[in-house]
Design an enzyme around this catalytic site. Sequence first.
Site, mmCIF file in Angstrom:
data_model
loop_
_atom_site.group_PDB
_atom_site.id
_atom_site.type_symbol
_atom_site.label_atom_id
_atom_site.label_comp_id
_atom_site.label_asym_id
_atom_site.label_seq_id
_atom_site.Cartn_x
_atom_site.Cartn_y
_atom_site.Cartn_z
ATOM 1 N N ALA A 1 -8.529 -18.119 4.187
ATOM 2 C CA ALA A 1 -8.551 -18.285 2.726
ATOM 3 C C ALA A 1 -8.230 -19.724 2.331
ATOM 4 C CB ALA A 1 -7.536 -17.337 2.091
ATOM 5 N N GLY B 1 -8.017 -11.842 2.114
ATOM 6 C CA GLY B 1 -6.902 -11.707 3.054
ATOM 7 C C GLY B 1 -6.280 -10.339 3.075
ATOM 8 N N THR B 2 -7.113 -9.291 2.965
ATOM 9 C CA THR B 2 -6.563 -7.945 3.063
ATOM 10 C C THR B 2 -7.379 -7.103 4.025
ATOM 11 O OG1 THR B 2 -5.933 -5.939 1.848
ATOM 12 C CG2 THR B 2 -7.849 -7.136 1.009
ATOM 13 N N SER B 3 -6.663 -6.281 4.777
ATOM 14 C CA SER B 3 -7.331 -5.398 5.756
ATOM 15 C C SER B 3 -7.963 -4.202 5.045
ATOM 16 C CB SER B 3 -6.308 -4.915 6.790
ATOM 17 O OG SER B 3 -5.253 -4.237 6.114
ATOM 18 N N VAL C 1 4.285 -9.379 -1.898
ATOM 19 C CA VAL C 1 5.582 -9.287 -2.609
ATOM 20 C C VAL C 1 6.340 -10.609 -2.484
ATOM 21 C CG1 VAL C 1 5.716 -6.786 -2.316
ATOM 22 C CG2 VAL C 1 6.690 -8.269 -0.537
ATOM 23 N N TYR D 1 14.494 -6.845 4.553
ATOM 24 C CA TYR D 1 14.004 -7.571 3.370
ATOM 25 C C TYR D 1 14.722 -8.914 3.213
ATOM 26 C CZ TYR D 1 10.868 -3.871 2.055
ATOM 27 O OH TYR D 1 9.818 -2.990 2.063
ATOM 28 N N CYS E 1 26.527 1.517 -11.799
ATOM 29 C CA CYS E 1 26.737 2.912 -11.380
ATOM 30 C C CYS E 1 27.193 3.053 -9.934
ATOM 31 C CB CYS E 1 25.447 3.723 -11.595
ATOM 32 S SG CYS E 1 24.159 3.356 -10.368
ATOM 33 N N HIS F 1 2.415 -4.326 -5.749
ATOM 34 C CA HIS F 1 3.456 -3.710 -4.904
ATOM 35 C C HIS F 1 4.834 -4.298 -5.153
ATOM 36 C CE1 HIS F 1 0.080 -2.486 -1.899
ATOM 37 N NE2 HIS F 1 0.241 -1.582 -2.843
HETATM 38 C C1 BV8 Z 1 0.961 6.103 -2.888
HETATM 39 C C2 BV8 Z 1 5.157 -3.412 -0.370
HETATM 40 C C3 BV8 Z 1 1.236 8.276 -3.685
HETATM 41 C C4 BV8 Z 1 6.324 -3.181 0.531
HETATM 42 C C5 BV8 Z 1 3.294 -2.171 0.599
HETATM 43 C C6 BV8 Z 1 -5.031 7.535 -0.487
HETATM 44 C C7 BV8 Z 1 -4.654 7.393 -1.824
HETATM 45 C C8 BV8 Z 1 -3.340 7.094 -2.155
HETATM 46 C C9 BV8 Z 1 -2.389 6.896 -1.147
HETATM 47 C C10 BV8 Z 1 -2.749 7.029 0.163
HETATM 48 C C11 BV8 Z 1 -4.060 7.353 0.492
HETATM 49 N N1 BV8 Z 1 -4.116 7.400 1.845
HETATM 50 C C12 BV8 Z 1 -2.921 7.129 2.366
HETATM 51 C C13 BV8 Z 1 -2.058 6.916 1.373
HETATM 52 C C14 BV8 Z 1 -0.647 6.621 1.568
HETATM 53 C C15 BV8 Z 1 -0.362 5.138 1.660
HETATM 54 C C16 BV8 Z 1 -1.353 4.383 2.471
HETATM 55 O O1 BV8 Z 1 -2.279 3.783 1.925
HETATM 56 N N2 BV8 Z 1 -1.158 4.376 3.787
HETATM 57 C C17 BV8 Z 1 -2.007 3.608 4.664
HETATM 58 C C18 BV8 Z 1 -1.174 3.071 5.820
HETATM 59 C C19 BV8 Z 1 -3.134 4.509 5.134
HETATM 60 N N3 BV8 Z 1 -0.260 4.581 0.334
HETATM 61 C C20 BV8 Z 1 0.909 4.665 -0.309
HETATM 62 O O2 BV8 Z 1 1.890 5.222 0.137
HETATM 63 C C21 BV8 Z 1 0.956 4.040 -1.701
HETATM 64 N N4 BV8 Z 1 1.572 4.985 -2.576
HETATM 65 O O3 BV8 Z 1 -0.153 6.336 -2.608
HETATM 66 O O4 BV8 Z 1 1.780 6.984 -3.517
HETATM 67 C C22 BV8 Z 1 1.896 8.805 -4.835
HETATM 68 C C23 BV8 Z 1 1.135 9.109 -5.946
HETATM 69 C C24 BV8 Z 1 1.757 9.672 -7.012
HETATM 70 C C25 BV8 Z 1 3.146 9.899 -6.977
HETATM 71 C C26 BV8 Z 1 3.897 9.540 -5.871
HETATM 72 C C27 BV8 Z 1 3.275 8.990 -4.786
HETATM 73 C C28 BV8 Z 1 1.867 2.822 -1.733
HETATM 74 C C29 BV8 Z 1 1.390 1.789 -0.787
HETATM 75 C C30 BV8 Z 1 2.215 0.503 -0.980
HETATM 76 C C31 BV8 Z 1 3.052 0.245 0.233
HETATM 77 N N5 BV8 Z 1 3.728 -1.053 0.095
HETATM 78 N N6 BV8 Z 1 3.915 -3.346 0.394
HETATM 79 C C32 BV8 Z 1 6.550 -4.317 1.461
HETATM 80 O O5 BV8 Z 1 5.807 -5.315 1.420
HETATM 81 O O6 BV8 Z 1 7.508 -4.235 2.248
HETATM 82 S S1 BV8 Z 1 1.862 -2.155 1.471
HETATM 83 C C33 BV8 Z 1 1.738 -3.555 2.388
HETATM 84 O O7 BV8 Z 1 0.815 -3.280 3.416
HETATM 85 C C34 BV8 Z 1 1.134 -4.724 1.679
HETATM 86 O O8 BV8 Z 1 1.595 -4.855 0.371
HETATM 87 C C35 BV8 Z 1 -0.327 -4.491 1.762
HETATM 88 O O9 BV8 Z 1 -0.775 -3.697 0.723
HETATM 89 C C36 BV8 Z 1 -0.419 -3.710 3.051
HETATM 90 C C37 BV8 Z 1 -0.843 -4.624 4.175
HETATM 91 O O10 BV8 Z 1 -2.122 -4.878 3.945
HETATM 92 P P1 BV8 Z 1 -2.645 -6.393 3.871
HETATM 93 O O11 BV8 Z 1 -1.988 -7.115 2.759
HETATM 94 O O12 BV8 Z 1 -4.090 -6.242 3.866
HETATM 95 O O13 BV8 Z 1 -2.138 -7.078 5.193
HETATM 96 P P2 BV8 Z 1 -2.621 -6.762 6.655
HETATM 97 O O14 BV8 Z 1 -1.624 -7.372 7.551
HETATM 98 O O15 BV8 Z 1 -2.945 -5.319 6.769
HETATM 99 O O16 BV8 Z 1 -4.005 -7.543 6.787
HETATM 100 C C38 BV8 Z 1 -4.028 -8.926 6.690
HETATM 101 C C39 BV8 Z 1 -5.496 -9.288 6.598
HETATM 102 O O17 BV8 Z 1 -5.588 -10.689 6.389
HETATM 103 C C40 BV8 Z 1 -6.283 -8.975 7.864
HETATM 104 O O18 BV8 Z 1 -7.494 -8.370 7.517
HETATM 105 C C41 BV8 Z 1 -6.523 -10.355 8.485
HETATM 106 O O19 BV8 Z 1 -7.762 -10.422 9.151
HETATM 107 C C42 BV8 Z 1 -6.536 -11.227 7.268
HETATM 108 N N7 BV8 Z 1 -6.133 -12.616 7.481
HETATM 109 C C43 BV8 Z 1 -5.267 -13.110 8.410
HETATM 110 N N8 BV8 Z 1 -5.141 -14.456 8.233
HETATM 111 C C44 BV8 Z 1 -5.938 -14.790 7.168
HETATM 112 C C45 BV8 Z 1 -6.558 -13.625 6.695
HETATM 113 N N9 BV8 Z 1 -7.405 -13.626 5.653
HETATM 114 C C46 BV8 Z 1 -7.654 -14.807 5.054
HETATM 115 N N10 BV8 Z 1 -7.082 -15.966 5.447
HETATM 116 C C47 BV8 Z 1 -6.231 -15.999 6.500
HETATM 117 N N11 BV8 Z 1 -5.680 -17.171 6.886
#
Ligand code: BV8
Length: 255
Positions: A231, A187-189, A104, A68, A150, A120
């Site tokens: 974007a 900009g989200t997958s 973030v 981080y 603490c 997030h």
């Molecule tokens: C939870 C912070 C449960 C940390 C992040 C169903 C329901 C609920 C949960 C789940 C579920 N199925 C699975 C889960 C579990 C999990 C999950 O979703 N896993 C995935 C991998 C399947 N979810 C969780 O764990 C969530 N918590 O559900 O808790 C619970 C409930 C009650 C009580 C206790 C527990 C928490 C998820 C949050 C995780 N934290 N970030 C950090 O940043 O270090 S997630 C992190 O990854 C990001 O914040 C973001 O959300 C994600 C990445 O996604 P994107 O932002 O879309 O980025 P990515 O690289 O994937 O894509 C980029 C896109 O941009 C691409 O499409 C690309 O083509 C495009 N792009 C590129 N360049 C450009 C562009 N677009 C426009 N312009 C450009 N120039």
Amino acid sequence: MHVVPQDLAGRLRRARHVAVLTGSGISAESGVPTFRDAQTGLWAKYRPEELATPEAFAREPKLVWQWYAWRREIVARAEPNAGHRAIVALAARVPRLTLITQNVDGLHQRAGSTDVIEFHGNLARSTCSREGIVTEPPDGDEVPPRCPRCGAYLRPDVVWFGEMIPPPAMTRAFDAAQSCDIFLSVGTSSLVYPAAALAEAAHAAGACVVEINPERTPHSHFAAHLLAGPAGEMLPALLAAVADAARTAISERDA
Ligand code: BV8
């Protein structure tokens, strides 16, 4: 210049409430790597999903803290881009705009967006890993730093995989998704839940879903419009099209 469908520009001009969800793609043009970009250097051998978890922090607090710290340095050197700024300008043109970000990096706030729903969290803040209270890291070179109250390790104020979304952010985001006229997914997958459920909820509630992404995603099939480009170009083009639509409407009214 990218062509924006006229009917979309017209809908945006008449919209009462626009909801915008952003992912790491909107910060890509600011030089902040997306989650799907291969990690570089020291971090190349790790996957974000492996490091962004409470288990990883419990197992290797120093490694996770340093990941981080590395990301904080990248963000500190980054500047908001035309995409971030276009959302600020759009918010000034519509009666109500709700901005929800998965990022973030705080770049929306640095661009001038206010009242950003940080779904997030924000890596610029740290919390006590035991008390959950936002806490400034004390001086010193212990890694991770410890809570001055603490003694527990501090951690970044972000939502890790397996952790709950802060309930106020969750409620506000889903309320906006279910009451907006237009939902811009930028900009989200659309792979991480429950954030990805926002566009689905907007669609189910009858909103016009617009996806701004150079690639297709699992939500492309139900989006009313796909603006297939970066974007930083698409959002300014959208804004220009709304301004054109407004000028055309005025000239037609005065004709
Ligand atoms: C939870 C912070 C449960 C940390 C992040 C169903 C329901 C609920 C949960 C789940 C579920 N199925 C699975 C889960 C579990 C999990 C999950 O979703 N896993 C995935 C991998 C399947 N979810 C969780 O764990 C969530 N918590 O559900 O808790 C619970 C409930 C009650 C009580 C206790 C527990 C928490 C998820 C949050 C995780 N934290 N970030 C950090 O940043 O270090 S997630 C992190 O990854 C990001 O914040 C973001 O959300 C994600 C990445 O996604 P994107 O932002 O879309 O980025 P990515 O690289 O994937 O894509 C980029 C896109 O941009 C691409 O499409 C690309 O083509 C495009 N792009 C590129 N360049 C450009 C562009 N677009 C426009 N312009 C450009 N120039």
